[in-house]
Design an enzyme around this catalytic site. Structure first.
Site, PDB file in Angstrom:
ATOM      1  N   ASP A   1     -26.436 -39.130  -9.969  1.00  0.00           N
ATOM      2  CA  ASP A   1     -27.398 -40.390  -9.884  1.00  0.00           C
ATOM      3  C   ASP A   1     -26.665 -41.294  -8.549  1.00  0.00           C
ATOM      4  OD1 ASP A   1     -28.599 -43.005 -10.036  1.00  0.00           O
ATOM      5  OD2 ASP A   1     -29.105 -42.397 -12.061  1.00  0.00           O
TER       6      ASP A   1
ATOM      7  N   ARG B   1     -30.102 -52.205 -21.366  1.00  0.00           N
ATOM      8  CA  ARG B   1     -30.545 -50.896 -21.731  1.00  0.00           C
ATOM      9  C   ARG B   1     -29.655 -49.717 -21.556  1.00  0.00           C
ATOM     10  NH1 ARG B   1     -33.041 -51.911 -17.415  1.00  0.00           N
ATOM     11  NH2 ARG B   1     -33.769 -50.514 -15.940  1.00  0.00           N
TER      12      ARG B   1
ATOM     13  N   ASP C   1     -36.829 -40.780 -13.463  1.00  0.00           N
ATOM     14  CA  ASP C   1     -37.616 -41.873 -13.676  1.00  0.00           C
ATOM     15  C   ASP C   1     -38.941 -41.521 -12.466  1.00  0.00           C
ATOM     16  OD1 ASP C   1     -36.699 -42.298 -11.178  1.00  0.00           O
ATOM     17  OD2 ASP C   1     -36.217 -44.364 -11.277  1.00  0.00           O
ATOM     18  N   ASN C   2     -39.068 -40.456 -12.341  1.00  0.00           N
ATOM     19  CA  ASN C   2     -40.386 -40.090 -11.398  1.00  0.00           C
ATOM     20  C   ASN C   2     -40.666 -38.616 -11.777  1.00  0.00           C
ATOM     21  OD1 ASN C   2     -39.502 -38.494  -8.821  1.00  0.00           O
ATOM     22  ND2 ASN C   2     -37.842 -39.839  -9.402  1.00  0.00           N
TER      23      ASN C   2
ATOM     24  N   CYS D   1     -64.112 -49.307  -1.975  1.00  0.00           N
ATOM     25  CA  CYS D   1     -65.145 -50.498  -1.649  1.00  0.00           C
ATOM     26  C   CYS D   1     -64.989 -51.502  -2.676  1.00  0.00           C
ATOM     27  CB  CYS D   1     -66.477 -50.236  -1.435  1.00  0.00           C
ATOM     28  SG  CYS D   1     -66.698 -49.227   0.116  1.00  0.00           S
TER      29      CYS D   1
END
Length: 802
Positions: free
Chosen positions: A470, A481, A542-543, A598
């Protein structure tokens, strides 16, 4: 958050706000206040109890009391992650209190080792019982029910889990699902005994029969505006009926209908009544009959313990037969719906075989559910479990035809910290776990939980290794958390800190922390040899891009992948096994609904439109220009790459760079204030005046309908004033961001900024004819939609006299 005085813990107010911000986002401020006034008792500090206590403390309640009269034993180390070998023989609650208190300095944590007498229980809003006898459960349950104290009972036995909730006869659920209230725009309302509301056909209204709604901005039938919530009945994806509208005015046009979350009263039966007339929550519809069987099986276990003062021995056939007999006795004594027609002897035997086990992963699951029920009891947010939940993970046991069944000798205690796990799976699996080499990607919230479970089950506790990577550092907001981190760890690397924390939980685990981002850039580190040496990979990312990359690597090297993710109170888990299951990338979520360009720029009508507009605005003003200008100055190939872009993009990019470096380049703080003031004028006055020049408020379409109707909401230009705090906040923020983009010193002197603005001359805007503003994306025909109309002449950003 509201003023600091409303928070429960005096002192360190900013830290409290930062610590609880994510919880507040999920629960809401009112629910957070109710939670911060709740005192919680957690009884039983074995693996399940410490898991519940950990989660509740992180949640941010007023106080937590830990109760246990027992001493730490070898078998506790299987899942009690806050006990050490040197703690054996000491009281579990007292030892655990010190480490649990470190999780959240705003939640007082105390230990209690006495008897749970009635008077002592009166100080708590919620009582949680784990590792307790049936007699104590019934006694405490009756007292709590009659005194308005909410009760949660949780238990795990090997691969089986049990959860019971009793929140009294007057439980008011403020919000049953926690979702944002729906809203829709109206195109028609009829005058009928049951008025029919038709919504615009751009999107389904999403309401369900029984929902309550209210109305705003309705023209004509104004009796509905701000009315009391009205119950609806859905007639279709775009229509629903409401109350009698025959006496209302005629509907003209417009209006917004919004869902109103109505409190719902829920009645719970006391434990003694609910045992005979149970309500079950299904966790697996493939095991439809299991809850009723396990309801009897757990009662039989209590009878067995009462008779022998112990649980059935692991995989002991005689004890299994005895538990089946006891379960039949329990069943024959039932008079209510708890009685089953036929007892599942095989299931009850398996319950007996593994009941002495203590598994950290199962405690994590049941403990997470129990803690969530505690938060529901405190806040009134989300529908509670009604009232019994049973869970089993028997799929973990080998079911091969002709496979050798585990024996008492395989699963007998060895005075090892893994005895609770050996009791279920035997010693051979424990030896295999110790040899595993696993790669964990991410050490955030999920990563911390996985590492804790890895340490408890003895993964890589021998010849194996856990590698966790990480690249992030620990921030204050992580602490509510990501439970392996403490305040003194802020600014440290997540992977190294997490590795050191789980090493304290189990000194035998072999773990290494990396600070690498997984991707093509690190394939020289995580190369063929690295992946070939792995037994498996776990994602805690996380992605989606990183998840898909790791999925591709695992498919290529044929390695199992454990995939998981959370979003608020929602979560998902996917197990990917080569040649057996589909991979993570095999299926994709449906694409998120996009917002027409638009609509975003000229006709926003929903909060998500303004949020996306603000994000685009920020990136277009402060991110992209800086990046392009920096590349122009430092990258010799920038011009070459830019000139290869299609269409008019090369000219647009170069013009933007020229503006950043020449025409818009500030030379003083006053220049930055001037830029921000002119930008405000352009966005909130000039552009709107141009829009209203093209489409006046009373304009009609070719069909004779008002142009400004439905999703098109007529805007109004603003007039800037230094006495308007919101106007000044915008200019102050914009000027400081603009200054920071150029490495200049900003300012917070509002009086000084006001003086600059008072001396600034802002040209009067005159709308121009011939400016094309597209009404819909269909009109674009490949043309770029004008994001803004350039209404400030070049050079006007400079402050007067500069």
């Amino acid at each position: 958050m509201k003023p600091n005085a409303e928070l429960q813990h005096p002192g360190l107010r900013a830290d409290v706000v930062l610590y609880s911000l994510l919880h507040s986002y999920v629960l809401g401020h009112d629910a957070m206040k109710r939670m911060q006034s709740s005192n919680i008792l957690v009884s039983g500090l074995r693996g399940l109890g410490v898991e519940i206590a950990k989660n509740v403390i992180l949640g941010g309640v007023k106080s937590v009391t830990l109760h246990d009269q027992g001493q730490a034993e070898w078998r506790d180390l299987s899942s009690q992650f806050y006990l050490r070998e040197e703690d054996l023989g000491m009281n579990r609650a007292e030892v655990s209190r010190i480490r649990l208190a470190e999780l959240n300095s705003y939640v007082p944590v105390v230990a209690y080792t006495g008897v749970l007498i009635d008077d002592y229980l009166t100080q708590f809003q919620v009582v949680v019982l784990t590792n307790s006898s049936l007699e104590e459960q019934q006694r405490v349950g009756d007292f709590c029910h009659s005194n308005g104290i909410k009760l949660v009972i949780a238990d795990t036995r090997g691969l089986f889990g049990q959860l019971f909730c009793d929140f009294g006869e007057e439980m008011l659920v403020i919000d049953t699902n926690g979702e944002q209230p729906l809203s829709a725009m109206i195109s028609m309302i009829t005058k009928d005994a049951s008025g029919v509301v038709t919504c615009l056909d751009e999107a389904r209204h999403g309401f369900e029969s029984g929902d309550f709604v209210t109305f705003t901005e309705v023209q004509g039938m104004t009796e509905l505006n701000g009315c009391q919530p009205v119950e609806i009945k859905t007639l279709g994806p775009y229509t629903f009926s409401i109350c009698d509208t025959t006496g209302f005015s005629d509907y003209v046009r417009g209006g917004i209908v919004s869902q109103v979350k109505m409190p719902q009263k829920v009645v719970f039966k006391p434990l003694t009544v609910s045992m005979a007339e149970p309500e079950f929550v299904m966790t697996d519809f493939a095991k439809f009959e299991r809850p009723g069987q396990l309801h009897l099986g757990f009662q039989a276990l209590h009878s067995y313990q009462r008779k022998h003062n112990r649980l059935p021995k692991p995989w002991c056939q005689a004890d299994g037969e005895e538990l089946v007999s006891l379960a039949k006795e329990v069943n024959s004594g039932q008079t209510g719906s708890a009685k089953v027609d036929e007892l599942d002897d095989k299931l009850i035997k398996k319950l007996a075989f593994v009941s002495a086990g203590d598994l950290a992963p199962l405690n994590a699951f049941i403990g997470g559910l129990a803690a969530q029920e505690v938060l529901k009891a405190c806040t009134g947010k989300f529908m509670p479990i009604m009232q019994w939940l049973y869970f089993d993970a028997l799929e973990c046991l080998s079911e091969e035809e002709g496979g050798a069944m585990l024996t008492e000798e395989d699963c007998a205690p060895r005075n090892s910290r893994y005895d609770g796990q050996i009791a279920v799976f035997g010693s051979q699996l424990q030896e295999e776990l110790a040899k595993q080499r696993y790669f964990l990607v991410g050490a955030g919230a999920i990563g911390c939980e996985l590492l804790k479970n890895f340490a408890m089950i003895g993964l890589a506790s021998g010849e194996g290794e856990v590698i966790v990577t990480d690249m992030d550092t620990i921030e204050k907001s992580n602490l509510n958390r990501q439970f392996l981190f403490r305040p003194w760890d802020v600014t440290k690397m997540k992977s190294e800190t997490a590795a050191a924390a789980v090493k304290q939980m189990n000194p035998s685990i072999r773990i290494t922390g990396h600070q690498n981002r997984v991707g093509p850039d690190t394939e020289r580190v995580y190369d063929d040899d690295f992946f070939e040496s792995l037994h498996g990979v776990a994602n805690a990312l996380d992605n989606v891009d990183a998840r898909m990359y790791m999925d591709r690597r695992c498919v290529y090297y044929r390695k199992p992948l454990l995939e998981s993710g959370t979003l608020g109170t929602k979560g998902n888990v996917q197990v990917v096994i080569p040649f057996l299951t589909e991979s993570y990338s095999s299926s994709q979520d449906p694409p998120e609904k996009s917002i027409p360009i638009c609509t975003l720029k000229n006709f926003p009508n929903a909060i998500e439109h303004t949020l996306q507009w603000a994000r685009d605005e920020f990136e277009g003003l402060f991110k992209q220009p800086s990046e392009n200008a920096m590349q122009y100055l430092t990258d010799a190939k920038f011009l070459e790459r830019t000139l290869k872009l299609p269409g008019a993009q090369p000219l647009e990019v170069l013009e933007a760079v020229y503006k950043s470096l020449v025409t818009d380049c500030p030379h003083s703080w006053a220049d930055c204030v001037t830029w921000a003031r002119h930008h405000w004028q352009c966005q909130y006055s000039n552009n709107i005046c141009q829009l209203l020049h093209n489409f006046p408020p009373e304009q009609l379409t070719s069909s004779g309908a008002p142009f400004w109707s439905g999703p098109k909401r007529c805007p109004h230009p603003l007039e800037f004033s230094t006495s308007n705090h919101l106007h000044m906040d915008y200019v102050m923020s914009g000027a400081n961001l603009f200054a920071q983009s150029y490495g200049m010193q900003g300012s917070t002197d509002r009086v000084g900024v006001a003086k600059i603005l008072d001396s600034l001359s802002v040209p009067t805007f005159v709308p121009r004819s011939g400016v094309k503003i597209h009404v819909s994306d269909q009109e674009l025909d490949g043309q770029p939609c004008p994001l803004t109309v350039n209404l400030v002449p070049v050079g006007m950003y400079k402050h007067n006299g500069v």
